[in-house]
Design a protein around this motif. Structure first.
Motif, mmCIF file in Angstrom:
data_model
loop_
_atom_site.group_PDB
_atom_site.id
_atom_site.type_symbol
_atom_site.label_atom_id
_atom_site.label_comp_id
_atom_site.label_asym_id
_atom_site.label_seq_id
_atom_site.Cartn_x
_atom_site.Cartn_y
_atom_site.Cartn_z
ATOM 1 N N ALA A 88 0.833 -1.199 0.000
ATOM 2 C CA ALA A 88 0.000 0.000 0.000
ATOM 3 C C ALA A 88 0.870 1.252 0.000
ATOM 4 O O ALA A 88 2.045 1.216 0.361
ATOM 5 N N GLY A 89 0.287 2.354 -0.456
ATOM 6 C CA GLY A 89 0.990 3.627 -0.407
ATOM 7 C C GLY A 89 1.666 3.965 -1.707
ATOM 8 O O GLY A 89 1.436 3.361 -2.757
ATOM 9 N N GLN A 90 2.552 4.963 -1.661
ATOM 10 C CA GLN A 90 3.277 5.394 -2.843
ATOM 11 C C GLN A 90 4.349 4.375 -3.206
ATOM 12 O O GLN A 90 5.043 3.842 -2.342
ATOM 13 N N LEU A 91 4.535 4.126 -4.546
ATOM 14 C CA LEU A 91 5.467 3.089 -5.013
ATOM 15 C C LEU A 91 6.528 3.689 -5.931
ATOM 16 O O LEU A 91 6.916 3.070 -6.919
ATOM 17 N N ALA A 92 6.987 4.905 -5.593
ATOM 18 C CA ALA A 92 7.945 5.594 -6.462
ATOM 19 C C ALA A 92 9.254 4.831 -6.598
ATOM 20 O O ALA A 92 9.951 4.979 -7.606
ATOM 21 N N ASP A 93 9.620 4.013 -5.624
ATOM 22 C CA ASP A 93 10.883 3.274 -5.708
ATOM 23 C C ASP A 93 10.654 1.808 -6.092
ATOM 24 O O ASP A 93 11.413 0.922 -5.706
ATOM 25 N N TYR A 94 9.602 1.565 -6.860
ATOM 26 C CA TYR A 94 9.321 0.222 -7.360
ATOM 27 C C TYR A 94 9.310 0.243 -8.888
ATOM 28 O O TYR A 94 9.182 1.302 -9.522
ATOM 29 N N TYR A 95 9.427 -0.944 -9.496
ATOM 30 C CA TYR A 95 9.320 -1.042 -10.949
ATOM 31 C C TYR A 95 8.720 -2.390 -11.332
ATOM 32 O O TYR A 95 8.723 -3.344 -10.546
ATOM 33 N N THR A 117 9.158 -0.949 -16.601
ATOM 34 C CA THR A 117 8.690 0.427 -16.467
ATOM 35 C C THR A 117 8.799 0.834 -15.004
ATOM 36 O O THR A 117 8.498 0.023 -14.117
ATOM 37 N N PRO A 118 9.268 2.053 -14.701
ATOM 38 C CA PRO A 118 9.359 2.514 -13.312
ATOM 39 C C PRO A 118 8.009 3.045 -12.845
ATOM 40 O O PRO A 118 7.325 3.777 -13.572
ATOM 41 N N LEU A 119 7.597 2.714 -11.644
ATOM 42 C CA LEU A 119 6.319 3.208 -11.128
ATOM 43 C C LEU A 119 6.389 4.670 -10.718
ATOM 44 O O LEU A 119 5.350 5.304 -10.466
ATOM 45 N N SER A 120 7.574 5.251 -10.645
ATOM 46 C CA SER A 120 7.719 6.648 -10.245
ATOM 47 C C SER A 120 7.083 7.607 -11.250
ATOM 48 O O SER A 120 6.881 8.781 -10.954
ATOM 49 N N LYS A 139 15.171 2.343 -14.658
ATOM 50 C CA LYS A 139 14.118 2.044 -13.686
ATOM 51 C C LYS A 139 14.503 2.409 -12.257
ATOM 52 O O LYS A 139 13.647 2.438 -11.373
ATOM 53 N N GLN A 140 15.788 2.680 -12.008
ATOM 54 C CA GLN A 140 16.207 3.041 -10.652
ATOM 55 C C GLN A 140 16.865 4.422 -10.623
ATOM 56 O O GLN A 140 17.697 4.708 -9.778
ATOM 57 N N THR A 141 16.456 5.287 -11.562
ATOM 58 C CA THR A 141 17.107 6.595 -11.680
ATOM 59 C C THR A 141 16.798 7.495 -10.481
ATOM 60 O O THR A 141 15.737 7.398 -9.866
ATOM 61 N N THR A 142 17.716 8.373 -10.166
ATOM 62 C CA THR A 142 17.490 9.395 -9.125
ATOM 63 C C THR A 142 17.192 10.749 -9.753
ATOM 64 O O THR A 142 16.870 11.702 -9.062
ATOM 65 N N THR A 143 17.350 10.815 -11.071
ATOM 66 C CA THR A 143 17.049 12.070 -11.796
ATOM 67 C C THR A 143 16.038 11.749 -12.882
ATOM 68 O O THR A 143 16.284 11.937 -14.065
#
Length: 947
Positions: A88-95, A117-120, A139-143
């Motif tokens: 549950a919740g935000q999944l910005a760090d998932y793919y 595909t990145p969920l962010s 998929k694991q970008t910080t920018t």
């Protein structure tokens, strides 16, 4: 970080509606994505895997930086997937990661391709899109936003997480990336090759494709140009499918110019015409396209892609004919119950140089390619059987054997294609596999390179391309294969030789992959017929020019238990199997002229008295083989002339043939003289028959002077090499043949480079000693125009010896096939039973140690055109003279399995030849039913049947 609301609300509604029952249980499909109820720990997320739609893809949810999937599922036929247990919740760090599956619109197989595909990038986790385009995002970008904007600039002003189907230009781009991924390029490589020109440009391809792969670059450029020229989605998908088909055709045809545009117009027209035909076949069978394997199978069953297809000078107004290419199914939908009624044959895989295994089902007269890229040597099946004395009856196929070359492969470039250099797939390792004879899709690995013993792995790493079998029909679990391990496999396109590679022979148990170093020579059975010991000739890692000197690695004969766990030394030296009877197994030692016997009861090992080899035994010289129909014989000889038996057993007597006087320096003649395939011909000039009783060896018969002159045998009289037929009714029946290269006082004029042969058939009394003439000759033929080792060997069945002698060779002008003088003789009285123009075959149900076979005899009568079951006195086909048209009658029946003319194991299987067009037609029928023969397949060449 900015969030974007997913644009395609209509698609979203459709997906969410299909998942309404799931989302009602706690997931949120609200576009505002409110924080879930604090008591909820999971939510539903869903979306599409698209190329267009990719079905049967495995879709997994990952958290950045973690290797284990949190959840996995599979896409349906619409490419849809859903997880109901996402955190549950935000999944910005998932793919999301998708692997495998097939594009339902283009037929592209996504095996070994990863899409992500990145969920962010999403506010709504029920509207996810996984596509080749989305996979280009780190998929694991910080920018994230910067990376996404950079990709947009490089690829065009698209939102690359959109549904590719909504925009023709976006679909073009997606299909291009799919094509690159299909060729082995991953997302990181594709992104790194992009320049400032929008889309996938020619310069992108040049940066991406290695310089040595010019052919691949030309293919991709050609395909991308076709996609760019298409302005609607329907035509776009058709263009992409045609590109897939043409790539396969190019590889099969070796049309591998550095620039496909330089191909002659006629060749390009042929290529397009055949590609359109295969796409029509796909549509007629409700398929998106034909797979690479199905295209290759169709080509293998039709006309070869060499003459007309590549002939740029042919009549430009006459399109390349596609009439012979039909849809060939690959894979089985159901298991088969009675596998003795099936027939298997092999065809080459034109793209790989390996083989395809084809199964004919007698229930519906259909063919299915059950293995698309395998290696099958001599023996295909392991049988179960029941043994009564010297007779073993076949009861069922237990499993099939093959080498799988797909373990490791890479693309290499050669320099001798018809239009320049070409790329080829080099297979660098193999695995010995078994498959269920009732359901070939069910496989197991018997032995692969990972199972090479640890003490050897530093020296040898891969398995070779050949295997041989020492089997026990009464104990299939304790049957064995001989296979070699190498440091690396030789590449003939690079002029590499196997003898220069480090290698070691291995004995592998077929039931479980147990292994020991050395060649399996023979099996010792107990009274119940079960395997009690395995005789192995040990050898260490070596090359042709080097063998280690350490005492522990010396070559020696060993006695191993069935599990190969314990092996005891019997004698020093390199030994080869010679023959066996009820009491002894007989061997010959490399570099020695003596024979040796192993007592089956007390396991003592003794040098024999009496006769010796005509020279120091040399496996490379004395066991050199020559190609023949079917390869190894039914009696499992390890090597000899094609279709020739070198040992028989009858009670306490064993018989062995020693063919000698082989000149390796001076050939007797030439294969295919005057053609581009011209090769020197070396065949043994003489032979002798040795009889073994107890610890005594007696020379029964010799066609020469008993001295092996080897390379000094030039000018030696040609007495002939020998083939053992059967030992029954106190007689030994043998076949003697020699190759004269030129006419010898007769009327033979060497034709097609085959030269002239003499052959005779006769018998010896079993107590014969030192004879140089047969006691009686049953049949003979001088000045044959046909390559002798490619004849139909004689066989003995139900007390009758059947001999097929060439009468008239094929007439290529009229289409008449090879006609034979068929003779048969009672093996007790020697009286002639039958004499006609035709040729004979048999169905196989049991075999004897003395060479006899149980089954039913089939005979084709060239004069009447009838194919008969002689054993049942019935006509299977009333008029084999009927051809495929008025001009090309099919006048001959061919069929072979492991050296003998086996028609089947209870069913009629054969090949009808139309030599006038160099075409063969597979036929099948019931050996016990009148007029049951039906044409089932057209082949571009002869293909031998496997029992």
């Amino acid at each position: 970080m900015k969030r974007r609301i997913f644009k395609h609300a209509s698609l979203s509604v459709a997906i969410v509606a299909s998942l309404s029952l799931v989302t009602a249980c706690g997931g949120s499909s609200n576009n505002d994505q409110k924080e879930p109820n604090p008591t909820k720990t999971t939510q539903v997320i869903s979306g599409l895997v698209l190329d267009p739609e990719i079905k049967n893809a495995t879709v997994s949810l990952f958290k950045n930086g973690q290797d284990d999937a949190l959840a996995s599922t599979t896409t349906n036929d619409k490419g849809e997937f859903s997880f109901d247990s996402a955190p549950a919740g935000q999944l910005a760090d998932y793919y999301i990661l998708a692997t495998g599956g097939m594009d339902v619109k283009t037929g592209l197989n996504f095996n070994n391709i990863q899409l992500s595909t990145p969920l962010s990038h999403y506010n709504n986790y029920n509207e996810l899109v996984v596509s080749p385009l989305s996979s280009l995002i780190n998929k694991q970008t910080t920018t994230f936003d910067d990376d996404l904007n950079t990709l947009k600039a490089l690829l065009g002003k698209f939102d690359i997480t959109d549904d590719p189907r909504t925009n023709v230009a976006l679909q073009q781009l997606t299909l291009k990336i799919s094509a690159l991924m299909h060729r082995g390029f991953n997302a990181e490589q594709i992104v790194s090759a992009l320049d400032n020109e929008p889309g996938i440009s020619d310069t992108d391809l040049q940066r991406l494709v290695p310089a040595e792969k010019r052919t691949l670059l030309a293919r991709l450029k050609s395909r991308f140009a076709s996609l760019d020229a298409t302005d609607n989605t329907e035509q776009l998908l058709k263009t992409f499918k045609l590109g897939l088909i043409k790539t396969t055709l190019i590889e099969v045809s070796k049309l591998s110019s550095a620039d496909l545009d330089t191909l002659p117009t006629r060749v390009k027209d042929n290529l397009n015409h055949l590609a359109e035909h295969f796409l029509q076949l796909a549509e007629a069978n409700n398929l998106a396209t034909l797979s690479e394997q199905e295209i290759i199978a169709s080509i293998s069953h039709g006309d070869e892609l060499n003459q007309d297809f590549l002939n740029a000078a042919s009549d430009a107004d006459t399109p390349f004919s596609t009439a012979s290419y039909r849809y060939i199914k690959v894979g089985l939908d159901e298991a088969i119950a009675n596998n003795l009624d099936l027939m298997y044959y092999v065809l080459p895989n034109s793209a790989t140089g390996n083989e395809q295994l084809v199964m004919h089902d007698v229930r519906n007269n259909t063919q299915t390619v059950v293995k698309t890229n395998v290696i099958i040597n001599g023996r295909n099946f392991i049988f179960t059987g029941s043994k009564e004395g010297e007779k073993t009856t076949f009861t069922a196929r237990k499993y099939g054997l093959m080498l799988d070359p797909n373990q490791h492969k890479e693309t290499r470039t050669a320099n001798s294609g018809p239009y320049g250099s070409f790329e080829y797939t080099f297979y660098s390792d193999n695995a010995l596999m078994a498959y269920d004879a009732n359901n070939p899709a069910v496989e197991r690995t018997i032995f692969d390179s990972n199972q090479i013993p640890s003490e050897l792995k530093g020296q040898v790493k891969v398995l070779g391309k050949e295997y041989k079998v020492v089997d026990n029909l009464n104990d299939a679990d304790n049957s064995y294969a001989y296979i070699k391990a190498f440091e690396s496999l030789p590449d003939t396109n690079r002029a590499e030789l196997s003898g220069d590679k480090k290698q070691i022979p291995l004995t592998v148990r077929l039931s479980d992959g147990a292994v020991t170093a050395g060649r399996p020579l023979a099996l010792l059975h107990n009274e119940q017929g079960l395997t009690e010991h395995v005789i192995v000739s040990y050898a260490a890692v070596h090359t042709d020019s080097y063998y280690p000197s350490a005492s522990s690695q010396r070559k020696r004969l060993q006695l191993c238990d069935p599990s190969l766990t314990n092996c005891d030394d019997i004698a020093d030296g390199d030994y080869y199997f010679t023959a066996q009877n009820n009491e002894f197994i007989y061997f010959t030692r490399q570099g020695y002229s003596d024979f040796y016997g192993l007592n089956k009861t007390d396991l003592s090992f003794t040098k024999l008295s009496g006769s010796q080899y005509p020279a120091a035994f040399d496996a490379e010289r004395h066991l050199q083989g020559a190609s023949g129909h079917g390869g190894d014989t039914v009696l499992n000889n390890f090597s000899s002339l094609g279709g020739i038996t070198t040992h028989l057993s009858s009670g306490d007597t064993a018989y062995a043939v020693v063919n000698y006087d082989l000149d390796t320096d001076t050939p007797l003649g030439t294969f295919f003289q005057g053609s581009p395939y011209e090769l020197p011909m070396h065949i043994h000039k003489n032979g002798q028959v040795i009889k073994f009783n107890g610890l005594n060896a007696t020379r029964m018969f010799d066609t020469g002077d008993g001295i092996d002159h080897g390379d000094a045998s030039e000018g030696e009289a040609l007495g002939g090499h020998i083939n053992l037929l059967t030992a029954e009714n106190d007689k030994l029946f043998i076949e003697i043949a020699n190759y004269n290269a030129q006419s010898v006082g007769g009327t033979c004029v060497p034709e097609r480079g085959f030269g002239c042969f003499n052959v005779r058939y006769g018998q010896l009394a079993e107590d014969s000693q030192n004879k140089t003439q047969l006691d009686s000759i049953l049949a003979s033929k001088d000045n044959l125009k046909y390559l002798y080792v490619r004849r139909l060997p004689p066989f003995s069945i139900n007390g009758v010896l059947y001999i097929n002698l060439m009468d008239k060779p094929a007439d290529r002008n009229t289409g008449f096939g090879h006609q034979y003088h068929l003779q048969s003789f009672n093996t007790d009285t020697l009286a002639k039973v039958n004499d006609t123009v035709g040729r004979s075959y048999f169905t196989l149900s049991a075999r004897y140690d003395d060479g006899r076979i149980d089954g039913e005899v089939l005979a084709w009568d060239a004069k009447t055109g009838e194919l008969k079951n002689i054993s049942r006195n019935l006509v299977i086909d009333a008029n084999m003279h009927n051809g495929i048209d008025d001009k090309h009658m099919i006048q001959s029946v061919l069929g072979a399995a492991n050296g003998l003319p086996v028609a089947g194991l209870g069913t009629v299987f054969a090949l009808r030849a139309d030599p006038g067009r160099h075409q063969w037609f597979m036929v099948a029928g019931d050996a016990s039913s009148e007029r049951s023969l039906a044409q089932i397949d057209q082949l571009p060449f002869a293909s031998w049947l496997y029992y």
